[in-house]
Write a protein that holds these residues in place. Structure first.
Motif, PDB file in Angstrom:
ATOM      1  N   PRO A   1       0.804  -1.233   0.000  1.00 16.98           N
ATOM      2  CA  PRO A   1       0.000   0.000   0.000  1.00 16.98           C
ATOM      3  C   PRO A   1       0.834   1.278   0.000  1.00 16.98           C
ATOM      4  O   PRO A   1       0.270   2.368   0.028  1.00 16.98           O
ATOM      5  CB  PRO A   1      -0.799  -0.107   1.318  1.00 16.98           C
ATOM      6  CG  PRO A   1      -0.631  -1.486   1.817  1.00 16.98           C
ATOM      7  CD  PRO A   1       0.675  -1.967   1.273  1.00 16.98           C
ATOM      8  N   LEU A   2       2.169   1.184  -0.022  1.00 21.80           N
ATOM      9  CA  LEU A   2       3.001   2.363   0.134  1.00 21.80           C
ATOM     10  C   LEU A   2       3.232   3.133  -1.162  1.00 21.80           C
ATOM     11  O   LEU A   2       3.414   4.355  -1.142  1.00 21.80           O
ATOM     12  CB  LEU A   2       4.370   1.971   0.715  1.00 21.80           C
ATOM     13  CG  LEU A   2       4.518   1.885   2.229  1.00 21.80           C
ATOM     14  CD1 LEU A   2       3.522   0.913   2.835  1.00 21.80           C
ATOM     15  CD2 LEU A   2       5.942   1.498   2.602  1.00 21.80           C
ATOM     16  N   ALA A   3       3.264   2.431  -2.288  1.00 24.53           N
ATOM     17  CA  ALA A   3       3.729   3.048  -3.532  1.00 24.53           C
ATOM     18  C   ALA A   3       2.879   4.242  -3.952  1.00 24.53           C
ATOM     19  O   ALA A   3       3.407   5.315  -4.264  1.00 24.53           O
ATOM     20  CB  ALA A   3       3.757   2.003  -4.641  1.00 24.53           C
ATOM     21  N   GLY A   4       1.560   4.078  -3.968  1.00 23.51           N
ATOM     22  CA  GLY A   4       0.681   5.163  -4.412  1.00 23.51           C
ATOM     23  C   GLY A   4       0.850   6.434  -3.609  1.00 23.51           C
ATOM     24  O   GLY A   4       1.054   7.523  -4.182  1.00 23.51           O
ATOM     25  N   PRO A   5       0.768   6.365  -2.270  1.00 22.37           N
ATOM     26  CA  PRO A   5       0.955   7.582  -1.473  1.00 22.37           C
ATOM     27  C   PRO A   5       2.329   8.230  -1.651  1.00 22.37           C
ATOM     28  O   PRO A   5       2.445   9.450  -1.635  1.00 22.37           O
ATOM     29  CB  PRO A   5       0.771   7.077  -0.035  1.00 22.37           C
ATOM     30  CG  PRO A   5      -0.067   5.861  -0.152  1.00 22.37           C
ATOM     31  CD  PRO A   5       0.337   5.225  -1.443  1.00 22.37           C
ATOM     32  N   VAL A   6       3.370   7.406  -1.825  1.00 23.67           N
ATOM     33  CA  VAL A   6       4.711   7.958  -2.017  1.00 23.67           C
ATOM     34  C   VAL A   6       4.797   8.696  -3.355  1.00 23.67           C
ATOM     35  O   VAL A   6       5.344   9.804  -3.433  1.00 23.67           O
ATOM     36  CB  VAL A   6       5.780   6.849  -1.921  1.00 23.67           C
ATOM     37  CG1 VAL A   6       7.147   7.363  -2.389  1.00 23.67           C
ATOM     38  CG2 VAL A   6       5.884   6.338  -0.493  1.00 23.67           C
TER      39      VAL A   6
END
Length: 317
Positions: free
Chosen positions: A106-111
């Motif tokens: 779940p980290l890629a999009g927000p980053v």
């Protein structure tokens, strides 16, 4: 483990709000998620930071010491970041490509979203990365600027000297199985009860998943039968048909025909990390991107009823 800036901001927010509920709302987290992070910091520092009761949260002597330091450190750090960004503004004016790779988390999009706000003149490209060691090699050699990766704490990825690595969150590992499996009706499952089942390893991830699964199962007294290496539609189809089961991230949502269960007899851990080359154009945004990664993770976590329930039960013990 080192204390991170975002953790100092979290402690300051609790001290200012006088309540975990209010602090969680200001930070965009659920209260269980904030409590979980606070307990990790308290273990790191060796003592409680707050007295918690019906009236709210009051700092202990140790907590007040930390809060007093945050009142000095955080404004100075914010000023440093602001001045550093102003000094390098001219260099940022030239368009550049930022190469980003990530494991399925779940980290890629927000980053990416935060990076677009910070590096407005840069083009951002991303690819899904299968191998964790390969990603670290690419970061070290300058073939990538940034990556969001997974690792098992007992099977850590390498830490090349020119690569900055920030731990974002460490979560438990759950099990996915067919909802027709009799064990799926439980709130939690014993790994030892899964002896004799067929297992799926993820085809889109190579961080020692097979070795980690074998280690867990050996603790439970059996050797796993790995029959599949799948991802995406094929993995879901095999799961739903009851032909196999697999370890999954705690944020994984149950779906039609598929149940997701915590493991209760064996401790499991999976760590999310943010990594970047120290000389890359994104290194100056390290803390902002780590904060975005953590916020994005907990946003996804609170959408998972199984994970939210596990957090509540674990923190109440």
């Amino acid at each position: 483990m080192e204390l991170e800036v975002r953790q100092l901001r979290m402690i300051r927010a609790i001290g200012d709000a006088g309540s975990l509920t209010k602090a969680a709302a200001s930070l965009g987290l659920t209260q269980p998620a904030l409590t979980y992070q606070l307990q990790r910091v308290e273990r790191m520092l060796g003592g409680s930071l707050f007295f918690r009761d019906k009236q709210g949260a009051r700092p202990t002597a140790l907590g007040q010491l930390v809060i007093d330091h945050t009142r000095v450190l955080l404004p100075s750090l914010d000023k440093l970041l602001e001045e550093a960004q102003l000094r390098t503004a001219d260099r940022d004016s030239a368009p550049r490509v930022i190469r980003f790779a990530g494991h399925p988390t779940p980290l890629a999009g927000p980053v990416i979203q935060r990076l677009r706000e910070l590096a407005t003149n840069s083009e951002i490209t991303m690819r899904q990365q299968r191998g964790g060691h390969d990603a670290m090699d690419l970061l070290a050699s300058g073939g990538l600027e940034l990556a969001t990766l997974l690792e098992h704490p007992n099977l850590p990825l390498p830490r090349p000297p020119d690569v900055i690595v920030r731990d974002v969150v460490t979560e438990p590992v759950f099990v996915a199985m067919a909802s027709t499996n009799p064990l799926s009706n439980q709130d939690e499952v014993c790994l030892g009860d899964l002896a004799g089942q067929s297992w799926i390893l993820p085809a889109d991830l190579e961080i020692g998943c097979g070795e980690y699964l074998r280690g867990l199962c050996e603790q439970a007294g059996f050797t796993p039968h790995v029959a599949y290496r799948l991802s995406g539609y094929n993995a879901r189809d095999v799961l739903e048909r009851g032909l196999g089961m697999m370890l999954v991230q705690a944020t994984t949502m149950a779906a039609k025909g598929i149940a997701v269960l915590p493991i209760k007899d064996i401790k499991t851990e999976l760590r999310h990390v943010l990594a970047m080359h120290s000389e890359s154009p994104v290194a100056r945004y390290c803390e902002q991107l780590a904060g975005a990664a953590a916020t994005g993770y907990w946003d996804q976590a609170r959408r998972s009823p199984v994970y939210v329930n596990w957090l509540g039960n674990t923190l109440s013990k």
